[in-house]
Structure formats: structure tokens, C-alpha cells
Design a protein around this motif. Structure first.
Motif, PDB file in Angstrom:
ATOM      1  N   GLU A   1      37.930 -13.337 -42.362  1.00  0.00           N
ATOM      2  CA  GLU A   1      38.148 -12.537 -41.159  1.00  0.00           C
ATOM      3  C   GLU A   1      37.105 -11.425 -41.051  1.00  0.00           C
ATOM      4  N   ALA A   2      36.715 -10.882 -42.198  1.00  0.00           N
ATOM      5  CA  ALA A   2      35.671  -9.852 -42.211  1.00  0.00           C
ATOM      6  C   ALA A   2      34.356 -10.434 -41.688  1.00  0.00           C
ATOM      7  N   LEU A   3      34.059 -11.671 -42.073  1.00  0.00           N
ATOM      8  CA  LEU A   3      32.826 -12.316 -41.619  1.00  0.00           C
ATOM      9  C   LEU A   3      32.826 -12.500 -40.102  1.00  0.00           C
ATOM     10  N   VAL A   4      33.968 -12.840 -39.540  1.00  0.00           N
ATOM     11  CA  VAL A   4      34.076 -12.979 -38.075  1.00  0.00           C
ATOM     12  C   VAL A   4      33.719 -11.661 -37.393  1.00  0.00           C
ATOM     13  N   GLN A   5      34.279 -10.556 -37.892  1.00  0.00           N
ATOM     14  CA  GLN A   5      34.002  -9.252 -37.301  1.00  0.00           C
ATOM     15  C   GLN A   5      32.533  -8.857 -37.477  1.00  0.00           C
ATOM     16  N   ALA A   6      31.966  -9.182 -38.639  1.00  0.00           N
ATOM     17  CA  ALA A   6      30.560  -8.860 -38.893  1.00  0.00           C
ATOM     18  C   ALA A   6      29.647  -9.626 -37.931  1.00  0.00           C
TER      19      ALA A   6
END
Length: 425
Positions: A120-125
């Protein structure tokens, strides 16, 4: 063999000096930091901004400030509810922001990283990168996320894109990269440069972060006096810093073999700081003392803590280890290890999976995982120990013995109880 009186005196003095040199810590150095007081979890400033947030609020500034304050409360208390409240505020900011959208997405990604929600962090990044503003900050973030996900080639690409030897953000990431590569000397060199940069900023948070990380790296390198020095410097900046106290407790326990004093330090921490892993460390120390009752009480505290569903995947690794070494619930360990590999396919996650298969008697499957996903991809002692166990189980004695020699030099990191296990390989 005959000894002259002068030789005997010299040997006695040498023996005394060796004992003194093995003692790195002094209680009077840190006693002043142990009387723990509950951290403040509110302020007039916080209440002012929190009051501005309504169900239909569009006060973007309020959400950002309140999220940051909740994150600070989480770091001070270990209470997961504050991290979740920070997440809620940031998700609201992301949903309604017209300006500063990339910054809010980066902040939300870092919140997800803290919760081990790496995908999920990668999506936001990626969303932040698409927006475009603050590109260097986003590249820093993408390096961090890809390292957590085990995407090391991509991580290196992002590190190359931010290369600037004068930049603090680059230096700390260059240190992390070289630690992953097993080059501890270069890691420390970069971290020392980062520490110097932080000190020149006069920014407490950066200095504190630099000190605790440098203390960790010095510990890995066997420079325990330097490690201790920087944990103390951390406490001089923040007397309630739980991580620095934990670091000192580990030196006292693992190097000085003084478990009672280590527990005294940790007990002062857990009065007001409630991260579940501290209970497992206390259980490990109790086991070394042959205090089964204390060990079981602390394991029970850990189990009760992680039943809180707000922790999500944050403590999977600790729970897997608990199943493997204590509860012997190897099927549960395997189930969790598979989840952890799905969440973050790193060598560390694969070592949990390999260990689970080994415990379940599937040694060939364990070896295949080691060969494909761990061998040559990590230099962490805990992972190397798993490799050695699996090599031995599969009759690869030469490979096991090669690691055994290396592991005997890592007893400090693995803990005093590890020496007997390593010698039995």
C-alpha cells in the motif's frame, strides 16, 4: 614451567584489566534516565488544531498537523492507536487536498511503512511520483519502499538517482544500502557523515535518529564502547527514548552477561512504553536466568498485546519466531511465514518460511528456499544461522561449518544463549 614473581604480577594485572575492559556500561551513566514518566499525549496546540477537524471538514492544514502529532505520540508511547489515528487524518487529507497532494501521499506511505503495509505504501509513493512535486523526496521514499519489499535492483536505481554526498537523505540511504550489501565499514562511514550533517542542522529529530542508528551500526561492528556512547548521547537529547534504553540493556545483557541489570533497564521502559517486542526481549533474558515463571509471564504479555487487530502485520516475524522456538506450533508458523513472504518477499521473510519447513521435517524444501532466496542475499546473523541449520540437516557439513565460524563472531548480536546452539551445528 616456572614463572618469575614479576611475570605473575603482570598476568594478574592483565587479568584485572581484561575484566574491567569487558565492562562497558556504568549504571551511574544512565540511572538518571530510568525514572520513567508517562509521556504527554496532548497539548493546547494539538487541541487547537484537533478542534478544527469536523466530519465535513476541509481544513487541510489541521489534518496534516494533527497527523504529525499523533505520529509523535505513537513514537513516545508505542500505543498503536495513535498511529492509526494519524493514518485516518492523512487519508482524509489525501482525499480532499487540492494542493500539497504529493506530500500528503508521501506522509501516508510512511505511515503504511510503519504498519508494515508495504504494498500500500508503494501505491501511495507511485501516486506521489505521478503528481510530480517534491520529486527528490519521492525518490527517497521509493528507495525505502523497494528495500522493504526486497526489490533491491529498483532500490539501487533510486539510490543512484539521488546521489549527492553532501545530502543527509542520500547518506543515510547509502548507509542502509551498504549494510544490506554486508559492507559494514562503508555503512559506518556514511552514517558518521550523516551524523555530522544532522548536528549542523541543530534539528533534534535528525540528530537523535542519527545517534541511535550509528549506535546500532557500531554494535554490529563490535565497537561496543562507541555504541554505548551514542545511546547515552541519544538519552541526553531525549531522556525517555525507549530505543536507546533498549540498546543499553542489550549491551548489559549480551556483552556483560548481567541479565538482572538489563531487566531493570527494560522494566523502566515498559512502565510507559508498550511496544509488544519489549516483552519478548524480557522473556529471552528471563530464559537465560532460568526464570521460567518470568519468561512465561512476558510471553503472555506479548501474546495479549498482539491480539490487538490494529497491529495488523507488524509483529508477524516476532510471532513466527515464538511459534518456532517456544510454542512449537509449526503449522501456525508456516501459515504466518507464507503471509509474510507475500507481504514482503525479502531474505528475512524467506528465512522464516525455510525455518518453518525445517521444523516440519521438510528439509529439502527448506534447502531449496535457502538456495534460491537467502544464500548470498543477506549477511544478517539470524539468517545465516538458519542457513547453517538447514545445510547441516541436509548433510552439507562443509557449508554449515563455514558459517559456524562466522556465526561464533556474531554471538553478541544473536544473544548469549546462541553460543551453545552455534557450537552444536
Amino acid at each position: 614451567m616456572k614463572f618469575s614473581s614479576l611475570t605473575i604480577i603482570f598476568l594478574v594485572v592483565l587479568s584485572c584489566n581484561s575484566k574491567e575492559n569487558s565492562l562497558i556500561t556504568k549504571a551511574e551513566d544512565y540511572n538518571t534516565y530510568l525514572p520513567s514518566k508517562a509521556p504527554k499525549t496532548t497539548s493546547k496546540y494539538f487541541e487547537l488544531w484537533n478542534a478544527k477537524i469536523k466530519p465535513d471538514s476541509i481544513q487541510i492544514t489541521s489534518f496534516g498537523i494533527v497527523a504529525g502529532q499523533y505520529e509523535a505520540y505513537f513514537k513516545a508511547t508505542g500505543d498503536i492507536s495513535y498511529l492509526k489515528k494519524s493514518e485516518q487524518a492523512l487519508e482524509k487529507a489525501v482525499a480532499i487536498a487540492a494542493t500539497g497532494r504529493a506530500g500528503y501521499r508521501r506522509a501516508l506511505a510512511r505511515n503504511y511503512i510503519a504498519q508494515h503495509r508495504f504494498k500500500e505504501a508503494l501505491v501511495q509513493a507511485k501516486e506521489a511520483r505521478a503528481i510530480g512535486s517534491g520529486l527528490r523526496d519521492t525518490q527517497n521514499l521509493l528507495f525505502d519502499v523497494h528495500m522493504e519489499l526486497g526489490n533491491y535492483t529498483l532500490a539501487q536505481n533510486y539510490l543512484d538517482s539521488i546521489t549527492d554526498i553532501t545530502n543527509f537523505d542520500f547518506l543515510i540511504r547509502a548507509a542502509k544500502w551498504n549494510d544490506y550489501k554486508g559492507d559494514l565499514a562503508t555503512t559506518i562511514n556514511y552514517m558518521e557523515q550523516a551524523k555530522d550533517k544532522a548536528e549542523k542542522t541543530y534539528t533534534k529529530a535528525l540528530i537523535l535518529w542519527s545517534y541511535t542508528n550509528l549506535a546500532d551500526y557500531y554494535g554490529h561492528a563490535g565497537r561496543l564502547s562507541d555504541s554505548y556512547k551514542y545511546y547515552l548521547k541519544s538519552l541526553a537529547l531525549d531522556a525517555e527514548n525507549a530505543y536507546a534504553k533498549k540498546g543499553i540493556a542489550w549491551i548489559v545483557f549480551s556483552h556483560e552477561k548481567n541479565p538482572k541489570e538489563a531487566l531493570r533497564i527494560l522494566d523502566s521502559v515498559t512502565k510507559n512504553y508498550h511496544a509488544p517486542d519489549y516483552y519478548l526481549l524480557k522473556a529471552e533474558i528471563a530464559a537465560y536466568m532460568d526464570n521460567t515463571e518470568m519468561k512465561l509471564l512476558n510471553i503472555d504479555e506479548y501474546i495479549k498485546s498482539v491480539k490487538n487487530t490494529s497491529y495488523g502485520e507488524m509483529y508477524n516475524g516476532y510471532t513466527i519466531n515464538l511459534h518456532l522456538e517456544e510454542t512449537k506450533q509449526w503449522d501456525k508458523a508456516l501459515e504466518l511465514a507464507k503471509r509474510e513472504v507475500n507481504n514482503r518477499p525479502t531474505p528475512e521473510s524467506y528465512h522464516f518460511l525455510a525455518s518453518s519447513y525445517l521444523k516440519l521435517g521438510q528439509k529439502k524444501k527448506a534447502l531449496a528456499i535457502v538456495t534460491e532466496h537467502i544464500e548470498g542475499k543477506s549477511y544478517e546473523p539470524a539468517l545465516l544461522f538458519t542457513c547453517a541449520e538447514i545445510y547441516k540437516a541436509n548433510g552439507l557439513t562443509k557449508k554449515a561449518n563455514a558459517l559456524k565460524t562466522e556465526l561464533l563472531g556474531a554471538v553478541y548480536e544473536l544473544g548469549p544463549s546462541s553460543k551453545e546452539k552455534i557450537e552444536s551445528l
